[in-house]
Design a protein around this motif. Structure first.
Motif, PDB file in Angstrom:
ATOM      1  N   THR A 225      46.057  55.880   8.081  1.00 16.21           N
ATOM      2  CA  THR A 225      44.794  56.520   7.690  1.00 16.21           C
ATOM      3  C   THR A 225      43.843  56.670   8.866  1.00 16.21           C
ATOM      4  N   THR A 226      44.197  56.123  10.040  1.00 12.48           N
ATOM      5  CA  THR A 226      43.387  56.383  11.227  1.00 12.48           C
ATOM      6  C   THR A 226      43.547  57.822  11.708  1.00 12.48           C
ATOM      7  N   ILE A 227      44.596  58.494  11.253  1.00 11.41           N
ATOM      8  CA  ILE A 227      44.804  59.911  11.585  1.00 11.41           C
ATOM      9  C   ILE A 227      43.934  60.741  10.654  1.00 11.41           C
ATOM     10  N   ASP A 228      43.102  61.584  11.219  1.00 13.46           N
ATOM     11  CA  ASP A 228      42.186  62.398  10.410  1.00 13.46           C
ATOM     12  C   ASP A 228      42.976  63.263   9.437  1.00 13.46           C
ATOM     13  N   GLY A 229      42.533  63.260   8.182  1.00 18.54           N
ATOM     14  CA  GLY A 229      43.182  64.039   7.132  1.00 18.54           C
ATOM     15  C   GLY A 229      44.097  63.209   6.259  1.00 18.54           C
TER      16      GLY A 229
ATOM     17  N   GLU B 126      59.850  63.968  17.194  1.00 12.02           N
ATOM     18  CA  GLU B 126      58.790  64.393  16.282  1.00 12.02           C
ATOM     19  C   GLU B 126      58.934  65.868  15.917  1.00 12.02           C
ATOM     20  N   LYS B 127      59.537  66.655  16.815  1.00 12.23           N
ATOM     21  CA  LYS B 127      59.751  68.075  16.520  1.00 12.23           C
ATOM     22  C   LYS B 127      60.811  68.249  15.435  1.00 12.23           C
ATOM     23  N   HIS B 128      61.839  67.399  15.455  1.00 14.82           N
ATOM     24  CA  HIS B 128      62.834  67.443  14.390  1.00 14.82           C
ATOM     25  C   HIS B 128      62.191  67.095  13.052  1.00 14.82           C
ATOM     26  N   PHE B 129      61.272  66.147  13.074  1.00 18.99           N
ATOM     27  CA  PHE B 129      60.569  65.744  11.848  1.00 18.99           C
ATOM     28  C   PHE B 129      59.755  66.913  11.296  1.00 18.99           C
ATOM     29  N   GLY B 130      58.997  67.587  12.157  1.00 16.59           N
ATOM     30  CA  GLY B 130      58.219  68.741  11.715  1.00 16.59           C
ATOM     31  C   GLY B 130      59.083  69.880  11.222  1.00 16.59           C
ATOM     32  N   SER B 131      60.244  70.087  11.883  1.00 19.00           N
ATOM     33  CA  SER B 131      61.153  71.147  11.463  1.00 19.00           C
ATOM     34  C   SER B 131      61.758  70.849  10.099  1.00 19.00           C
ATOM     35  N   TYR B 132      62.120  69.574   9.854  1.00 15.20           N
ATOM     36  CA  TYR B 132      62.700  69.201   8.566  1.00 15.20           C
ATOM     37  C   TYR B 132      61.721  69.487   7.428  1.00 15.20           C
TER      38      TYR B 132
ATOM     39  N   LEU C 271      41.022  67.323  15.284  1.00 14.06           N
ATOM     40  CA  LEU C 271      41.926  68.085  14.422  1.00 14.06           C
ATOM     41  C   LEU C 271      41.165  69.130  13.620  1.00 14.06           C
ATOM     42  N   GLY C 272      39.932  68.808  13.205  1.00 17.06           N
ATOM     43  CA  GLY C 272      39.111  69.784  12.500  1.00 17.06           C
ATOM     44  C   GLY C 272      38.771  70.968  13.392  1.00 17.06           C
ATOM     45  N   ALA C 273      38.443  70.698  14.672  1.00 16.63           N
ATOM     46  CA  ALA C 273      38.162  71.779  15.615  1.00 16.63           C
ATOM     47  C   ALA C 273      39.407  72.621  15.862  1.00 16.63           C
ATOM     48  N   PHE C 274      40.570  71.966  15.936  1.00 21.74           N
ATOM     49  CA  PHE C 274      41.842  72.674  16.101  1.00 21.74           C
ATOM     50  C   PHE C 274      42.090  73.617  14.930  1.00 21.74           C
ATOM     51  N   LEU C 275      41.871  73.129  13.705  1.00 29.33           N
ATOM     52  CA  LEU C 275      42.070  73.958  12.509  1.00 29.33           C
ATOM     53  C   LEU C 275      41.138  75.158  12.507  1.00 29.33           C
TER      54      LEU C 275
ATOM     55  N   ALA D 252      51.779  65.674  11.143  1.00 29.22           N
ATOM     56  CA  ALA D 252      53.116  65.083  10.967  1.00 29.22           C
ATOM     57  C   ALA D 252      53.614  64.458  12.265  1.00 29.22           C
ATOM     58  N   MET D 253      53.380  65.117  13.389  1.00 31.64           N
ATOM     59  CA  MET D 253      53.828  64.590  14.672  1.00 31.64           C
ATOM     60  C   MET D 253      53.067  63.319  15.042  1.00 31.64           C
ATOM     61  N   LEU D 254      51.775  63.279  14.739  1.00 30.27           N
ATOM     62  CA  LEU D 254      50.985  62.066  14.993  1.00 30.27           C
ATOM     63  C   LEU D 254      51.481  60.916  14.122  1.00 30.27           C
ATOM     64  N   TYR D 255      51.841  61.237  12.866  1.00 29.98           N
ATOM     65  CA  TYR D 255      52.367  60.202  11.965  1.00 29.98           C
ATOM     66  C   TYR D 255      53.704  59.676  12.484  1.00 29.98           C
ATOM     67  N   TYR D 256      54.555  60.567  12.975  1.00 31.47           N
ATOM     68  CA  TYR D 256      55.849  60.154  13.539  1.00 31.47           C
ATOM     69  C   TYR D 256      55.641  59.215  14.718  1.00 31.47           C
ATOM     70  N   ARG D 257      54.749  59.568  15.617  1.00 33.80           N
ATOM     71  CA  ARG D 257      54.487  58.722  16.787  1.00 33.80           C
ATOM     72  C   ARG D 257      53.971  57.349  16.369  1.00 33.80           C
ATOM     73  N   LEU D 258      53.142  57.340  15.343  1.00 34.26           N
ATOM     74  CA  LEU D 258      52.579  56.070  14.875  1.00 34.26           C
ATOM     75  C   LEU D 258      53.658  55.168  14.306  1.00 34.26           C
ATOM     76  N   VAL D 259      54.557  55.736  13.475  1.00 32.35           N
ATOM     77  CA  VAL D 259      55.562  54.932  12.781  1.00 32.35           C
ATOM     78  C   VAL D 259      56.711  54.535  13.714  1.00 32.35           C
ATOM     79  N   VAL D 260      57.189  55.485  14.522  1.00 38.87           N
ATOM     80  CA  VAL D 260      58.378  55.237  15.348  1.00 38.87           C
ATOM     81  C   VAL D 260      58.023  54.508  16.650  1.00 38.87           C
ATOM     82  N   HIS D 261      56.995  54.986  17.319  1.00 39.72           N
ATOM     83  CA  HIS D 261      56.657  54.438  18.635  1.00 39.72           C
ATOM     84  C   HIS D 261      55.476  53.468  18.600  1.00 39.72           C
ATOM     85  N   GLY D 262      54.809  53.354  17.448  1.00 42.40           N
ATOM     86  CA  GLY D 262      53.651  52.478  17.365  1.00 42.40           C
ATOM     87  C   GLY D 262      52.454  52.994  18.138  1.00 42.40           C
ATOM     88  N   THR D 263      52.430  54.313  18.400  1.00 46.44           N
ATOM     89  CA  THR D 263      51.333  54.908  19.161  1.00 46.44           C
ATOM     90  C   THR D 263      50.132  55.115  18.254  1.00 46.44           C
ATOM     91  N   ALA D 264      49.099  54.295  18.441  1.00 50.12           N
ATOM     92  CA  ALA D 264      47.897  54.402  17.616  1.00 50.12           C
ATOM     93  C   ALA D 264      47.143  55.685  17.955  1.00 50.12           C
TER      94      ALA D 264
END
Length: 438
Positions: A286-290, A313-319, A363-367, A388-400
């Motif tokens: 939930t630290t990821i906006d949205g 993360e690109k494979h995740f977004g493609s799936y 992310l809001g400015a990006f949208l 989705a890519m930010l979520y992948y990085r958080l779960v797989v790599h632990g990148t906050a």
């Protein structure tokens, strides 16, 4: 021209299954028995017989299409016997025409899987499947309860009791208290307005005016039925919350009987879902906006805690169908659009992206920037992919994730544009000079 090389055989001990509501057709290699295709019924004893037959023929791999919910009992029955079962998307098996019968389908699936030409669907482990079942059931119940709120609106509108247009949410504490009093037989607007609580009391005079209507018995009956169904759905949702809480506790979600966080939506489960997810993932999505607790719950229940099955993360977004599929011919991109994917996680991520329209985050400015350039639909999809890519990085790599903010994003985008313009100017022998401040 020499003879074309045949596809390499990867899985010689492979079978293909064409699923049906009543009969399943199983195709095995021709050298294993006299009959390449056998049919089995849908009963449990038939599925056991199917497993025995495959094991007797030394079959180790089985492929089947994801057909409705028919695949679930077959998948579980064969996987429990030690067979490696692969669930595949039906589109990949139907890429070539001319094979449209049950017998031909199972043989075609077998042949494709033997040569490694089918892409497997993501099937979570058994514990996550249980969690996903409870979550999806809860989603259905929430949707059915929402339908009852609309039926309350309809009954009130027919009686010209406009309380649902005065109160922000008729299913809130004030609205439901008034509606229950109406169902119990109360008709006096002043007495009914006395059920207002908290900030709704400021609208007392307007509420009294809205409560003057025609109390037709058949409309009151319809309102009573909607309230009864609403209460029933609420009780079922509460039971689903208890089961979800127990399952998450068993999967490492922390101690049970925690309470919902203050300020949470009524659509959020009746326990501290955010803490549960954080304990299971080892990070807070939930630290990821949205992404709120509900969106994180959808992602967790659909994919589990292990996203390493996706290479990047690109494979995740493609799936999820959030990445464009480029059709290239002659070195030129003929079309570039996303696949039509009806996936709960993708839909949840798109809703998360839409919620950022007025956000002051990066992310809001990006949208908003993409909305102005390519339109709302594509902008939402692109933002959902980024989430989705930010979520992948958080779960797989632990990148906050830390939000840099709208101003930092706009400044970074400005610097990128300036670099790009300088590069283009250099191609034509020009020099880009920044204008003096006014």
């Amino acid at each position: 021209m020499g003879k074309a090389a045949a596809f390499r055989l990867i899985r010689p001990d492979c079978a293909g299954i064409d699923l049906g509501s009543e009969v399943h057709y199983v195709g095995v290699p021709g050298d294993r028995c006299e009959t390449e295709v056998a049919s089995f019924g849908c009963f449990t004893s038939d599925l056991r017989a199917m497993g025995d037959w495959l094991l007797e023929l030394r079959i180790g791999d089985v492929a089947m299409e994801a057909t409705g919910v028919y695949w679930i009992p077959v998948y579980e029955a064969l996987a429990s016997r030690g067979l490696r079962v692969t669930l595949v998307d039906g589109r990949s098996a139907k890429a070539l025409p001319g094979r449209k019968s049950d017998v031909q389908d199972c043989q075609w699936i077998r042949d494709l899987h033997m040569h490694g030409l089918l892409k497997a669907c993501v099937v979570p482990d058994a514990q996550i499947m249980v969690l996903r079942s409870y979550w999806r059931q809860r989603e259905r119940l929430v949707g059915q309860r929402s339908e009852q709120i609309l039926l309350m609106h309809k009954a009130l509108e027919q009686m010209n009791v406009q309380i649902h247009k005065v109160l922000t949410d008729v299913s809130g504490a004030s609205g439901m208290a008034i509606i229950r009093a109406i169902v119990s037989g109360e008709r006096d607007p002043k007495i009914l307005s006395g059920f207002l609580v908290a900030r709704a009391r400021a609208k007392k005079e307007l509420v009294e005016k809205a409560l003057e209507g025609r109390w037709a018995p058949h409309h009151v009956f319809a309102l009573e039925e909607a309230v009864s169904a609403y209460d029933f759905m609420s009780s079922r949702i509460k039971l689903c919350d208890q089961r979800l809480d127990e399952e998450m506790s068993h999967l490492g979600g922390g101690p049970s009987h925690t309470l919902r966080r203050p300020g949470s939506s009524r659509s959020t489960p009746d326990f501290d879902l955010k803490t549960r997810i954080q304990n299971m993932l080892g990070a807070d999505p939930t630290t990821i906006d949205g992404i709120d607790a509900n969106t994180a719950g959808v992602l967790l229940c659909e994919f589990g805690t292990d996203l390493s099955r996706f290479k990047t993360e690109k494979h995740f977004g493609s799936y999820l169908g959030l990445s464009a599929e480029n059709k290239i011919s002659g070195g030129n991109i003929k079309s570039s659009r996303t696949r039509k994917v009806n996936h709960r996680a993708a839909n949840a991520l798109r809703m998360a992206a839409q919620s950022l329209h007025s956000s002051g985050s990066a992310l809001g400015a990006f949208l908003r920037r993409l909305k102005a350039r390519i339109g709302p639909a594509k902008a939402v999809t692109a933002t959902a992919r980024k989430i989705a890519m930010l979520y992948y990085r958080l779960v797989v790599h632990g990148t906050a994730y830390t939000d840099p903010g709208e101003e930092a994003y706009n400044e970074r985008f400005r610097e990128q544009r300036i670099r790009s313009l300088r590069k283009q100017a250099g191609k034509y022998g020009l020099t880009l000079v920044e204008a003096a401040p006014a």
